[in-house]
Design an enzyme around this catalytic site. Structure first.
Site, PDB file in Angstrom:
ATOM      1  N   TRP A 263      79.564 -46.340  65.746  1.00 47.79           N
ATOM      2  CA  TRP A 263      79.542 -46.438  64.288  1.00 47.79           C
ATOM      3  C   TRP A 263      79.538 -45.097  63.587  1.00 47.79           C
ATOM      4  CZ3 TRP A 263      75.316 -43.652  63.141  1.00 47.79           C
ATOM      5  CH2 TRP A 263      74.313 -43.584  64.123  1.00 47.79           C
ATOM      6  N   ASN A 264      79.299 -43.989  64.325  1.00 46.96           N
ATOM      7  CA  ASN A 264      79.003 -42.745  63.595  1.00 46.96           C
ATOM      8  C   ASN A 264      80.231 -42.084  62.974  1.00 46.96           C
ATOM      9  OD1 ASN A 264      79.868 -42.002  66.181  1.00 46.96           O
ATOM     10  ND2 ASN A 264      78.676 -40.119  66.151  1.00 46.96           N
TER      11      ASN A 264
ATOM     12  N   LYS B 291      87.124 -53.419  69.772  1.00 46.40           N
ATOM     13  CA  LYS B 291      85.781 -53.958  69.500  1.00 46.40           C
ATOM     14  C   LYS B 291      84.968 -52.829  68.866  1.00 46.40           C
ATOM     15  CE  LYS B 291      81.921 -54.458  70.493  1.00 46.40           C
ATOM     16  NZ  LYS B 291      80.852 -54.046  69.525  1.00 46.40           N
TER      17      LYS B 291
ATOM     18  N   GLY C  59      80.503 -43.990  73.084  1.00 46.28           N
ATOM     19  CA  GLY C  59      79.175 -44.502  72.758  1.00 46.28           C
ATOM     20  C   GLY C  59      78.125 -43.804  73.595  1.00 46.28           C
TER      21      GLY C  59
ATOM     22  N   GLU D 168      83.606 -41.536  76.637  1.00 47.13           N
ATOM     23  CA  GLU D 168      83.161 -40.379  75.850  1.00 47.13           C
ATOM     24  C   GLU D 168      81.732 -40.685  75.426  1.00 47.13           C
ATOM     25  OE1 GLU D 168      84.601 -37.545  75.200  1.00 47.13           O
ATOM     26  OE2 GLU D 168      86.776 -37.803  75.134  1.00 47.13           O
TER      27      GLU D 168
ATOM     28  N   CYS E 266      77.826 -36.834  67.945  1.00 50.81           N
ATOM     29  CA  CYS E 266      77.656 -36.615  69.395  1.00 50.81           C
ATOM     30  C   CYS E 266      77.496 -35.138  69.720  1.00 50.81           C
ATOM     31  CB  CYS E 266      78.821 -37.219  70.166  1.00 50.81           C
ATOM     32  SG  CYS E 266      80.434 -36.620  69.611  1.00 50.81           S
TER      33      CYS E 266
ATOM     34  N   GLU F  85      68.822 -37.570  74.023  1.00 50.65           N
ATOM     35  CA  GLU F  85      69.562 -37.482  72.764  1.00 50.65           C
ATOM     36  C   GLU F  85      68.683 -38.024  71.627  1.00 50.65           C
ATOM     37  OE1 GLU F  85      73.136 -39.959  72.389  1.00 50.65           O
ATOM     38  OE2 GLU F  85      74.146 -38.273  71.430  1.00 50.65           O
TER      39      GLU F  85
HETATM   40  P1  NAD Z   1      76.278 -47.739  71.869  1.00 46.24           P
HETATM   41  O1  NAD Z   1      76.489 -47.310  73.278  1.00 46.24           O
HETATM   42  O2  NAD Z   1      75.026 -48.431  71.530  1.00 46.24           O
HETATM   43  O3  NAD Z   1      77.459 -48.729  71.392  1.00 46.24           O
HETATM   44  C1  NAD Z   1      78.806 -48.327  71.417  1.00 46.24           C
HETATM   45  C2  NAD Z   1      79.691 -49.569  71.457  1.00 46.24           C
HETATM   46  O4  NAD Z   1      79.500 -50.234  72.710  1.00 46.24           O
HETATM   47  C3  NAD Z   1      79.400 -50.591  70.381  1.00 46.24           C
HETATM   48  O5  NAD Z   1      80.622 -51.118  69.926  1.00 46.24           O
HETATM   49  C4  NAD Z   1      78.576 -51.643  71.131  1.00 46.24           C
HETATM   50  O6  NAD Z   1      78.655 -52.937  70.553  1.00 46.24           O
HETATM   51  C5  NAD Z   1      79.242 -51.623  72.483  1.00 46.24           C
HETATM   52  N1  NAD Z   1      78.427 -52.101  73.624  1.00 46.24           N
HETATM   53  C6  NAD Z   1      77.077 -52.149  73.741  1.00 46.24           C
HETATM   54  N2  NAD Z   1      76.739 -52.614  74.972  1.00 46.24           N
HETATM   55  C7  NAD Z   1      77.900 -52.847  75.628  1.00 46.24           C
HETATM   56  C8  NAD Z   1      78.209 -53.299  76.955  1.00 46.24           C
HETATM   57  N3  NAD Z   1      77.260 -53.593  77.861  1.00 46.24           N
HETATM   58  N4  NAD Z   1      79.512 -53.404  77.316  1.00 46.24           N
HETATM   59  C9  NAD Z   1      80.488 -53.076  76.449  1.00 46.24           C
HETATM   60  N5  NAD Z   1      80.256 -52.642  75.189  1.00 46.24           N
HETATM   61  C10 NAD Z   1      78.975 -52.520  74.796  1.00 46.24           C
HETATM   62  O7  NAD Z   1      76.468 -46.439  70.962  1.00 46.24           O
HETATM   63  P2  NAD Z   1      76.321 -46.312  69.380  1.00 46.24           P
HETATM   64  O8  NAD Z   1      74.878 -46.363  69.015  1.00 46.24           O
HETATM   65  O9  NAD Z   1      77.266 -47.226  68.708  1.00 46.24           O
HETATM   66  O10 NAD Z   1      76.882 -44.821  69.162  1.00 46.24           O
HETATM   67  C11 NAD Z   1      76.102 -43.672  69.303  1.00 46.24           C
HETATM   68  C12 NAD Z   1      76.375 -43.026  70.644  1.00 46.24           C
HETATM   69  O11 NAD Z   1      77.772 -42.691  70.746  1.00 46.24           O
HETATM   70  C13 NAD Z   1      75.638 -41.706  70.797  1.00 46.24           C
HETATM   71  O12 NAD Z   1      75.131 -41.619  72.107  1.00 46.24           O
HETATM   72  C14 NAD Z   1      76.740 -40.671  70.578  1.00 46.24           C
HETATM   73  O13 NAD Z   1      76.465 -39.415  71.169  1.00 46.24           O
HETATM   74  C15 NAD Z   1      77.916 -41.352  71.196  1.00 46.24           C
HETATM   75  N6  NAD Z   1      79.187 -40.783  70.719  1.00 46.24           N
HETATM   76  C16 NAD Z   1      79.922 -40.017  71.575  1.00 46.24           C
HETATM   77  C17 NAD Z   1      81.105 -39.424  71.139  1.00 46.24           C
HETATM   78  C18 NAD Z   1      81.940 -38.565  72.043  1.00 46.24           C
HETATM   79  O14 NAD Z   1      83.052 -38.225  71.653  1.00 46.24           O
HETATM   80  N7  NAD Z   1      81.492 -38.181  73.206  1.00 46.24           N
HETATM   81  C19 NAD Z   1      81.539 -39.648  69.825  1.00 46.24           C
HETATM   82  C20 NAD Z   1      80.767 -40.459  68.978  1.00 46.24           C
HETATM   83  C21 NAD Z   1      79.586 -41.026  69.444  1.00 46.24           C
END
Ligand code: NAD
Length: 464
Positions: free
Chosen positions: A143-144, A167, A217, A239, A273, A368
């Protein structure tokens, strides 16, 4: 009928409701995609992929190209929606939409060039390297950066000839839905299909008959996805999260270093991130650096993300706020000093916070945070700075500030991160990948090397 009975009998809404984290008001809602519908959607995506995959890379790019102007025309509206769904200051959210629109055409050209056939030959054989579609791609996004993350996952997947099920995060479904709607004005039916839900829908997609999973994520979810994708040997691009260090060397331009530290720790309320979460500063300049940081932090304005001049918004939700405040409170209890902020504010807001006298026994220096918190620890030597910067399972970005570029470069080269900036943030020049080392990434995207990961390399050879 009793009140309790009528509450229990009331139909449970299966809608995904998007809430404004700054006001607590509903922004909108969409129906969740039923889990049992997901294999059927994947089947339909395979069927749509046949025709789409039969086009050339250049033909697919031309189908998508007019979407750039539509995205540009709707950038303001998309930015407003993103800001309301996740609390990013309006100017930043509109900037994110504009960034995607303005770079759209160049991105398409870069993907087409990266996926062009390549010829390899020796005395005996001529080989052509082709970049063929993988099939159906599940793009699962956070979402960020609610417009940029879908954009960076979906565009290369589509040009490579895959069909895509997108998704988006349950926090920012509406804006991702709008992004998909704009692309779908130009794409053939079934090539890009949004899926609405949380981790349950995400997991169902990973377990369905998909060929590529592009996930951005958290590290924890990334590990779960890798486990679920393993038995089918599905391709994955993960990522993941970070715990980025900033090393401030003795000879650094302290105004520039402090300005960077404040900007990169508090941008998007620290929900980035590559936020600067750990700052290691040479003990000899610690006092002056901290004074400058505190002064610049006091000049920030936190509040309604749509109000003029506000540059720090709320946490995305109460859960994230509780996590951030938990880390701050535990660090203070363990001896950290509060130089700015440190307290919870009404609603989902956390004050921009500077903590000094921290160390690696504290969770706030190991896990984090994803909030507006900058933690500052002093070091005695460059070797110690490198050791501290590398004392983490994460390895996304890093920054080193110092005037002697040879010395700063030597420190940067020893930091175990995918992207290291010297006197700047970690982002590279145009064409560089966005890449995490260690547990911050598994595969990567962006730039020619990243785009090729959305395709299956095939080698076709013949005797000369
Ligand atoms: P999250 O891991 O909670 O969720 C990310 C996505 O995964 C959402 O769409 C969620 O519904 C889905 N999801 C959750 N459980 C799942 C599963 N078991 N199987 C498949 N999909 C699933 O992360 P968040 O809170 O949405 O985002 C924040 C995180 O993202 C932070 O850790 C941030 O550092 C990271 N991030 C990384 C980058 C990068 O480029 N490396 C960029 C942006 C954000």
């Amino acid at each position: 009928m009793s009140t309790a009975a009528s509450a229990a009998d009331a139909p449970v809404s299966t809608d995904l409701i998007s809430m404004d984290p700054a006001t607590g008001q509903e922004v909108g809602r969409v129906p969740r995609t039923p889990i049992e519908a997901i294999p059927k959607l994947v089947f339909a995506a395979h069927q749509a992929q046949r025709g789409w995959g039969a086009l050339t890379h250049a033909q697919r790019a031309e189908v998508l190209r007019p979407a750039a102007a539509r995205l540009k025309a709707e950038a303001r509206r998309l930015g407003e929606l993103a800001s309301r769904e996740m609390g990013k200051p309006l100017a930043e959210a509109v900037g994110e939409a504009n960034y995607c629109a303005d770079g759209f055409a160049a991105e398409l050209d870069e993907i087409v060039a990266a996926l062009a056939d390549a010829v390899r030959e020796d005395k005996r054989v001529t080989s052509i390297l082709r970049h063929a579609p993988l099939g159906v791609c599940a793009a699962i996004t956070p979402w960020n950066f609610p417009i940029l993350m879908p954009h960076q996952s979906v565009l290369p997947a589509l040009v490579a000839g895959n069909s895509v099920l997108l998704k988006p995060s349950e926090e920012t479904t509406l804006v991702a839905c709008e992004y998909a709607r704009i692309l779908n004005e130009f794409l053939p039916p079934g090539v890009l299909t949004p899926v609405f839900g949380d981790g349950a829908q995400g997991r169902a997609l990973v377990l369905a008959d998909v060929n590529l999973i592009v996930f951005t994520g958290s590290r924890e979810t990334g590990k779960r996805i890798l486990g679920d994708a393993g038995p089918g040997l599905k391709r994955v691009i993960l990522e993941l999260g970070g715990k980025d260090p900033l090393v401030v060397l003795e000879d650094a331009d302290l105004d520039a270093a402090a300005a960077f530290a404040v900007r990169n720790s508090f941008r998007n309320a620290g929900q980035v991130c590559v936020s600067t979460e750990r700052i290691y500063v040479d003990a000899r300049i610690r006092g002056e650096f901290l004074r400058k940081m505190v002064e610049k932090t006091q000049a920030l304005r936190q509040g309604d993300p749509r109000a003029e001049g506000v540059n720090v918004g709320p946490m995305v939700n109460a859960r994230q706020k509780a996590k951030v405040m938990g880390q701050i409170d535990a660090a203070i209890a363990a001896g950290a000093s509060v130089l700015a902020g440190g307290e919870s504010r009404e609603g989902n807001f956390v004050a921009p916070t500077i903590l000094a006298d921290v160390d690696h026994r504290m969770e706030i220096m190991r896990e984090e945070t994803f909030g507006p918190v900058a933690c500052v620890q002093a070091f005695q030597s460059d070797d110690e700075a490198v050791r501290l910067a590398n004392d983490t399972p994460f390895g996304l970005g890093a920054a080193v500030f110092g005037r002697d570029l040879d010395r700063a470069g030597a420190v940067a080269a020893r930091i175990e991160a995918g992207m290291v900036g010297i006197n700047q943030g970690c982002g590279g020049a145009d064409g560089c990948p966005w890449v995490g080392a260690k547990e911050s990434g598994y595969g990567f995207h962006t730039g020619p090397e990243g785009h090729r990961q959305f395709a299956q390399v095939r080698v076709i050879s013949r005797v000369k």
